[in-house]
Scaffold this motif. Structure first.
Motif, short mmCIF file in Angstrom:
data_model
loop_
_atom_site.label_atom_id
_atom_site.label_comp_id
_atom_site.label_asym_id
_atom_site.label_seq_id
_atom_site.Cartn_x
_atom_site.Cartn_y
_atom_site.Cartn_z
N THR A 162 0.86 -1.19 0.00
CA THR A 162 0.00 0.00 0.00
C THR A 162 0.89 1.24 0.00
O THR A 162 1.90 1.28 0.71
CB THR A 162 -0.88 0.00 1.26
OG1 THR A 162 -1.52 -1.27 1.34
CG2 THR A 162 -1.92 1.10 1.22
N VAL A 293 -8.67 2.46 4.54
CA VAL A 293 -8.20 1.31 3.75
C VAL A 293 -8.35 0.02 4.56
O VAL A 293 -8.88 -0.99 4.06
CB VAL A 293 -6.74 1.52 3.31
CG1 VAL A 293 -6.17 0.25 2.69
CG2 VAL A 293 -6.64 2.69 2.33
N SER A 296 -12.03 -0.88 4.88
CA SER A 296 -12.67 -1.35 3.64
C SER A 296 -12.41 -2.84 3.42
O SER A 296 -13.24 -3.53 2.82
CB SER A 296 -12.18 -0.53 2.45
OG SER A 296 -10.83 -0.84 2.11
N GLU A 297 -11.30 -3.32 3.97
CA GLU A 297 -11.01 -4.76 3.89
C GLU A 297 -11.72 -5.52 5.02
O GLU A 297 -12.26 -6.61 4.80
CB GLU A 297 -9.49 -4.98 3.95
CG GLU A 297 -8.78 -4.35 2.75
CD GLU A 297 -7.26 -4.39 2.86
OE1 GLU A 297 -6.73 -5.01 3.81
OE2 GLU A 297 -6.60 -3.81 1.96
N PHE A 302 -13.34 -5.36 0.08
CA PHE A 302 -12.21 -5.74 -0.78
C PHE A 302 -11.41 -6.84 -0.09
O PHE A 302 -11.38 -6.93 1.14
CB PHE A 302 -11.30 -4.54 -1.04
CG PHE A 302 -12.03 -3.36 -1.62
CD1 PHE A 302 -12.65 -3.44 -2.87
CD2 PHE A 302 -12.16 -2.19 -0.89
CE1 PHE A 302 -13.36 -2.36 -3.38
CE2 PHE A 302 -12.86 -1.11 -1.39
CZ PHE A 302 -13.46 -1.19 -2.64
N ASP A 304 -8.11 -8.65 1.35
CA ASP A 304 -6.99 -8.08 2.10
C ASP A 304 -5.87 -7.68 1.13
O ASP A 304 -5.47 -8.48 0.28
CB ASP A 304 -6.46 -9.10 3.11
CG ASP A 304 -7.43 -9.29 4.27
OD1 ASP A 304 -8.39 -8.51 4.38
OD2 ASP A 304 -7.21 -10.22 5.06
N GLY A 307 -7.37 -2.87 -0.60
CA GLY A 307 -8.04 -1.63 -0.21
C GLY A 307 -7.38 -0.39 -0.79
O GLY A 307 -8.07 0.54 -1.21
N THR A 316 -14.28 3.43 -4.51
CA THR A 316 -14.99 3.85 -3.31
C THR A 316 -15.64 5.23 -3.46
O THR A 316 -16.19 5.76 -2.50
CB THR A 316 -14.03 3.87 -2.10
OG1 THR A 316 -12.93 4.74 -2.40
CG2 THR A 316 -13.50 2.47 -1.80
#
Lengths: 388, 134
Positions: A162, A293, A296-297, A302, A304, A307, A316
């Motif tokens: 990320t 993020v 959202s997982e 989403f 793992d 996100g 999103t």
């Protein structure tokens, strides 16, 4: 199955307020009364959230004080404190009480002041917020709340790649949504460059990755499924999950999992008889961009690790396939701690009634609220549905 | 150690601070299931046992996560680094020090216990780990 229904919702603007806690709360509560078409005599309990009034304003035992302010003195009034998940916890208890037949109609709400209007500046407020981390094993390190979420997010970045730019895209999206919300603390757009050029608060978070210190209040009227039909615009609560994770951070088995959110989500989806696929939009606890993020997982939007890329790809956004934080979220709408959970319920109510104006999610029939407390040690997940 | 400490948890906070000030990191290990915790608790999260024994954690480990804090609470002066340190099977939160750089060290960087800080308003100690240099 419907556990309870929200029949009235109201909130103040979030931002900087000179008003007192009772004045702010009354604005939200009277708005919720009017929206529901109820009088105080119709309310038989008051479930109230305030996280830090004792520390910020030397103001405690607030439940009967605020009950008095809004015409509810005499009935059971109780205050909840669960760091940033304070008023979602109040909401959960209200839903359970109505579902169990203990009360018929409950006023649920929260209020907080966090701006320098309290007389406390950034350093003092940073210290007060840090009181939600472990007193013995974390606070003496100088850990702050931006620091807590930085530690969670840095591990996510390490595991999945990320990037800071992906995090910045969350801020850009939420600021954009906030321009469509007249009650938002921030009403201006931002850009990835502005976010990445803003000063670092706790690496990887720049100032523009962080929610603001806000003042504000929010309130909803909760009643039973059978009573809800007599109201004009009920929205049903079909699941409320609540879970905790180990504190301090070092005891959490998987730092970036935010396991309490996963466990609370499972509870809420099971109660509602749904999966993540059935949710049209979510309001999540984006105190920092990385927190959105991770959330959202955790709520199953989403896989793992996806996100960050999903946020960067616009999935999103208001018109994405997985809209998150149409209100602008904590990032742009603002984060008056004890009011935030109730304000998420206000947003779900308006979206599911189809009255969210310029930020309306088209054809929204089912929404989720994710309200996280402390170092992700607490999360409350609420699922709401438009009444058939 | 006060008498009250002996009446409560088998390994309490005072034992943890005493150990820290004498150069070791005290965790607890469950005598029944073997689970290890980086900071003391009264009951084992994994099996519910109260039979938790003190265990000396390694004083060398790696950074599980780390951040550079620029905006500090009242009473602390930024910037500084705070990290989660992996010590064997356990993790603890600690102040991280490094020489010659103004960015956070990489995750998985080796660190070694180097002392305590007592900047807290009540003098509570926090472990300090230093990035090992060649």
């Amino acid at each position: 199955m419907t556990r309870a229904s929200v029949v009235g919702a109201g909130m103040t603007t979030f931002g900087v307020h000179e008003s007192t806690l009772p004045d702010l709360f009354a604005t939200a509560a009277l708005s919720a009364y009017d929206d529901a078409g109820v009088d105080p005599a119709d309310i038989d309990a008051f479930y109230f959230g305030n996280a830090m009034g004792g520390q910020t304003e030397n103001d405690t035992h607030l439940a009967p004080t605020l009950a008095t302010e809004v015409g509810l003195a005499g009935i059971p009034a109780q205050r909840f404190e669960d760091a940033c998940a304070t008023s979602a916890n109040a909401f959960k208890n209200a839903v359970q009480a109505v579902d169990a037949g203990i009360h018929d109609t409950i006023l649920v709400g929260g209020v907080e002041r966090c701006t320098p209007e309290t007389g406390k500046g950034t350093g003092e407020m940073t210290r007060i917020f840090a009181s939600a981390s472990h007193r013995q094993y974390e606070q003496p390190t100088g850990l702050t709340f931006p620091g807590v979420f930085a530690l969670l997010t840095k591990r996510h970045m390490h595991e999945y790649g990320t990037t800071e730019e992906q995090l910045a895209r969350v801020a850009v999206k939420n600021h954009g949504n906030g321009t469509r919300n007249p009650r938002a603390h921030f009403g201006s757009e931002t850009t990835v460059e502005e976010v990445l050029d803003s000063p670092v608060v706790a690496e990887p978070f720049h100032l523009m990755d962080c929610c603001p210190f806000s003042d504000g209040a929010a309130a909803v009227v909760v009643t039973s499924d059978d009573r809800a039909d007599s109201f004009d615009r009920p929205v049903d609560v079909t699941g409320v999950g609540h879970a905790t994770d180990l504190v301090p951070l070092g005891l959490k088995p998987t730092l970036h999992a935010t396991q309490a959110a996963r466990d609370a989500t499972t509870q809420a989806y099971d109660q509602a008889g749904i999966t993540a696929e059935d949710i049209d939009f979510a309001e999540v606890h984006d105190c920092f961009t990385g927190a959105e993020v991770l959330a959202s997982e955790a709520i199953g939007f989403f896989e793992d690790g996806n996100g960050g890329p999903a946020a960067a790809a616009g999935r999103t956004a208001l018109d994405g396939d997985r809209p998150i934080n149409p209100s602008g979220g904590l990032k742009a709408k603002g984060h008056p701690i004890g009011a935030t959970g109730a304000a998420q319920i206000v947003e779900l109510t308006e979206q599911l009634r189809g009255t969210a104006g310029d930020r309306q999610i088209s054809d929204a029939t089912r929404g989720l609220a994710h309200n996280l407390g402390g170092d992700a040690g607490t999360t409350v997940i609420s699922v709401m549905e438009a009444r058939a | 150690m006060s008498a009250n400490t002996n009446e409560s948890a088998s390994v309490g906070y005072e034992a943890w601070t005493d150990a820290l000030r004498s150069g070791s990191v005290l965790g607890v290990s469950c005598a029944d299931c073997g689970a290890t915790y980086g900071t003391p608790v009264a009951v084992c999260h994994d099996c519910g046992s109260r039979d938790l024994e003190p265990v000396d954690l390694p004083t060398e480990g790696t950074l599980h996560s780390v951040t550079r804090i620029n905006v500090a609470p009242v009473g602390f002066e930024g910037p500084y680094y705070v990290g989660i340190v992996q010590l064997g099977d356990a993790r603890i939160t600690a102040r991280i020090e490094r020489d010659g750089a103004d960015t956070a060290p990489e995750i998985e960087t080796p660190v070694v216990l180097s002392g305590v800080i007592e900047e807290d308003e009540n003098g509570l100690p926090a472990p300090v780990f230093t990035v090992e240099t060649d």
